[in-house]
Design a protein around this motif. Structure first.
Motif, PDB file in Angstrom:
ATOM      1  N   TYR A  53      50.664  42.093  43.262  1.00 38.20           N
ATOM      2  CA  TYR A  53      51.183  40.908  42.563  1.00 38.20           C
ATOM      3  C   TYR A  53      51.754  39.995  43.646  1.00 38.20           C
ATOM      4  O   TYR A  53      52.898  40.174  44.065  1.00 38.20           O
ATOM      5  N   GLY A  55      53.600  37.469  45.816  1.00 41.47           N
ATOM      6  CA  GLY A  55      54.913  36.864  45.586  1.00 41.47           C
ATOM      7  C   GLY A  55      55.934  37.902  45.196  1.00 41.47           C
ATOM      8  O   GLY A  55      56.901  38.139  45.922  1.00 41.47           O
ATOM      9  N   MET A  56      55.702  38.573  44.068  1.00 39.50           N
ATOM     10  CA  MET A  56      56.644  39.611  43.659  1.00 39.50           C
ATOM     11  C   MET A  56      56.617  40.784  44.642  1.00 39.50           C
ATOM     12  O   MET A  56      57.653  41.381  44.940  1.00 39.50           O
ATOM     13  N   ALA A  59      58.679  39.917  47.613  1.00 41.09           N
ATOM     14  CA  ALA A  59      60.094  39.858  47.226  1.00 41.09           C
ATOM     15  C   ALA A  59      60.676  41.260  47.071  1.00 41.09           C
ATOM     16  O   ALA A  59      61.798  41.533  47.511  1.00 41.09           O
ATOM     17  N   GLU A  60      59.915  42.172  46.469  1.00 40.15           N
ATOM     18  CA  GLU A  60      60.395  43.550  46.294  1.00 40.15           C
ATOM     19  C   GLU A  60      60.524  44.258  47.644  1.00 40.15           C
ATOM     20  O   GLU A  60      61.482  44.998  47.877  1.00 40.15           O
ATOM     21  N   THR A 118      57.987  53.201  44.124  1.00 41.41           N
ATOM     22  CA  THR A 118      58.392  53.106  42.720  1.00 41.41           C
ATOM     23  C   THR A 118      58.688  51.674  42.277  1.00 41.41           C
ATOM     24  O   THR A 118      58.852  51.429  41.082  1.00 41.41           O
ATOM     25  N   ARG A 119      58.787  50.718  43.204  1.00 45.14           N
ATOM     26  CA  ARG A 119      59.172  49.351  42.836  1.00 45.14           C
ATOM     27  C   ARG A 119      58.171  48.262  43.223  1.00 45.14           C
ATOM     28  O   ARG A 119      58.035  47.262  42.503  1.00 45.14           O
ATOM     29  N   TRP A 123      48.813  48.561  42.943  1.00 44.64           N
ATOM     30  CA  TRP A 123      48.105  49.529  42.092  1.00 44.64           C
ATOM     31  C   TRP A 123      46.830  49.959  42.807  1.00 44.64           C
ATOM     32  O   TRP A 123      46.078  49.120  43.313  1.00 44.64           O
ATOM     33  N   ALA A 138      50.798  56.915  38.128  1.00 40.23           N
ATOM     34  CA  ALA A 138      52.057  57.076  38.853  1.00 40.23           C
ATOM     35  C   ALA A 138      52.462  58.546  38.809  1.00 40.23           C
ATOM     36  O   ALA A 138      52.248  59.234  37.814  1.00 40.23           O
TER      37      ALA A 138
ATOM     38  N   ALA B  62      57.586  42.249  34.197  1.00 39.40           N
ATOM     39  CA  ALA B  62      58.423  41.468  35.111  1.00 39.40           C
ATOM     40  C   ALA B  62      58.545  40.062  34.550  1.00 39.40           C
ATOM     41  O   ALA B  62      57.584  39.522  33.985  1.00 39.40           O
ATOM     42  N   GLN B  65      58.848  37.398  38.273  1.00 42.03           N
ATOM     43  CA  GLN B  65      58.631  38.285  39.419  1.00 42.03           C
ATOM     44  C   GLN B  65      59.800  39.225  39.698  1.00 42.03           C
ATOM     45  O   GLN B  65      59.995  39.661  40.833  1.00 42.03           O
ATOM     46  N   ARG B  66      60.561  39.562  38.650  1.00 34.25           N
ATOM     47  CA  ARG B  66      61.590  40.600  38.774  1.00 34.25           C
ATOM     48  C   ARG B  66      61.368  41.626  37.666  1.00 34.25           C
ATOM     49  O   ARG B  66      61.128  41.257  36.508  1.00 34.25           O
ATOM     50  N   HIS B  67      61.520  42.912  38.011  1.00 43.12           N
ATOM     51  CA  HIS B  67      61.375  43.969  37.017  1.00 43.12           C
ATOM     52  C   HIS B  67      62.373  43.769  35.882  1.00 43.12           C
ATOM     53  O   HIS B  67      63.540  43.444  36.127  1.00 43.12           O
ATOM     54  N   ALA B  81      54.859  39.061  33.473  1.00 37.81           N
ATOM     55  CA  ALA B  81      53.737  39.886  33.924  1.00 37.81           C
ATOM     56  C   ALA B  81      53.804  41.266  33.279  1.00 37.81           C
ATOM     57  O   ALA B  81      54.894  41.814  33.074  1.00 37.81           O
ATOM     58  N   PHE B  83      52.090  45.228  33.631  1.00 43.32           N
ATOM     59  CA  PHE B  83      51.325  46.079  34.546  1.00 43.32           C
ATOM     60  C   PHE B  83      51.678  47.545  34.325  1.00 43.32           C
ATOM     61  O   PHE B  83      52.731  47.861  33.761  1.00 43.32           O
ATOM     62  N   PRO B  85      52.780  51.422  35.636  1.00 41.67           N
ATOM     63  CA  PRO B  85      53.688  51.879  36.694  1.00 41.67           C
ATOM     64  C   PRO B  85      53.010  51.747  38.053  1.00 41.67           C
ATOM     65  O   PRO B  85      51.815  52.028  38.194  1.00 41.67           O
TER      66      PRO B  85
END
Lengths: 154, 89
Positions: A53, A55-56, A59-60, A118-119, A123, A138, B62, B65-67, B81, B83, B85
């Motif tokens: 993803y 961008g995300m 950031a993560e 995990t964050r 995929w 997972a 998300a 773009q944050r969980h 979004a 998705f 895991p």
């Protein structure tokens, strides 16, 4: 601190050299490299395709890297994660941590990998000999591994 | 809230494959207020979406773009979004 998501391979020695060149304060460098295994569930793997993803993901990775720097006295760190189609034996992910002493570098590298798994929104899809393909599930073990870091370190 | 605002929905991995969409822009019905509401509503959007969202409990989300958790409100969301895991590393 740096994170990169890229299709191309990485050169571990060159990445270490880039982190440590022109400085004499670093006493320990730990690297972790994840590779594509040629077998999954007893079947021969032809390739693994990594989706992310945009961008995300960055950031993560930046957030988990900042958390590692808050927990341990790190002097430098790097996370490189590849995306796209990879063949068995190929590099997937590189984590490098540097600190004055080894313990912080070892622990922070493990922490970064546990949190990344995990964050960070990646995929994996495996393609097997014969053409069939399947998304990787997972693993419960990855969720368990990250729980050991939930205590406050300081 | 978001009822009259267009938002972007994005889909990844097998959710993208099942819906046949990587992303779309749409306006949500006013009854859809949380992530859980949106998961339930998605399953009503035809056979592809019913298949993709058949097991909402295993789908992650998300917002911008944050969980987020299922109970999270959609108020102010611009991009949502869905998705499976994650499996990186």
């Amino acid at each position: 601190m740096a994170v990169r998501v890229q299709t191309q391979d990485f050169d571990i020695a060159a990445e270490i050299a880039a982190l440590t060149s022109d400085r004499t304060d670093i006493g320990a460098v730990v690297t972790f490299t994840g590779l594509v295994r040629g077998q999954a569930s007893g079947h021969d793997l032809v390739s693994m395709t990594l989706e992310h993803y945009p961008g995300m993901t960055e950031a993560e990775l930046e957030a988990v890297e900042a958390e590692a720097h808050a927990r341990w006295p790190l002097q430098a760190s790097l996370i490189v994660h590849r995306v796209g189609e990879l063949q068995p034996g190929a590099n997937i992910v590189l984590v490098i941590t540097a600190s004055p002493h080894r313990q912080a570098a070892f622990q922070a590298a493990e922490f970064l990998m546990d949190y990344l798994k995990t964050r960070a929104p990646f995929w994996k899809k495996e393609t097997f000999a014969g053409g069939q393909s399947a998304w990787v599930d997972a693993r419960e073990a990855d969720a368990t591994a990250v729980e050991r870091w939930t205590r406050s370190p300081s | 809230m978001t009822a009259t605002t267009e938002i972007t929905l994005r889909y990844f991995a097998w959710i993208r494959e099942k819906t046949g969409l990587a992303q779309e822009r749409l306006t949500l019905p006013p009854t859809v207020e949380t992530v859980a509401d949106l998961l339930a509503w998605q399953a009503t959007r035809g056979p592809e979406f019913a298949d993709a969202f058949a097991k909402p409990g295993i789908i992650r989300a998300a917002i911008d773009q944050r969980h987020v958790k299922p109970a999270t409100t959609l108020v102010g969301a611009r991009e949502i979004a869905f998705f499976p895991p994650v499996t990186g590393g």
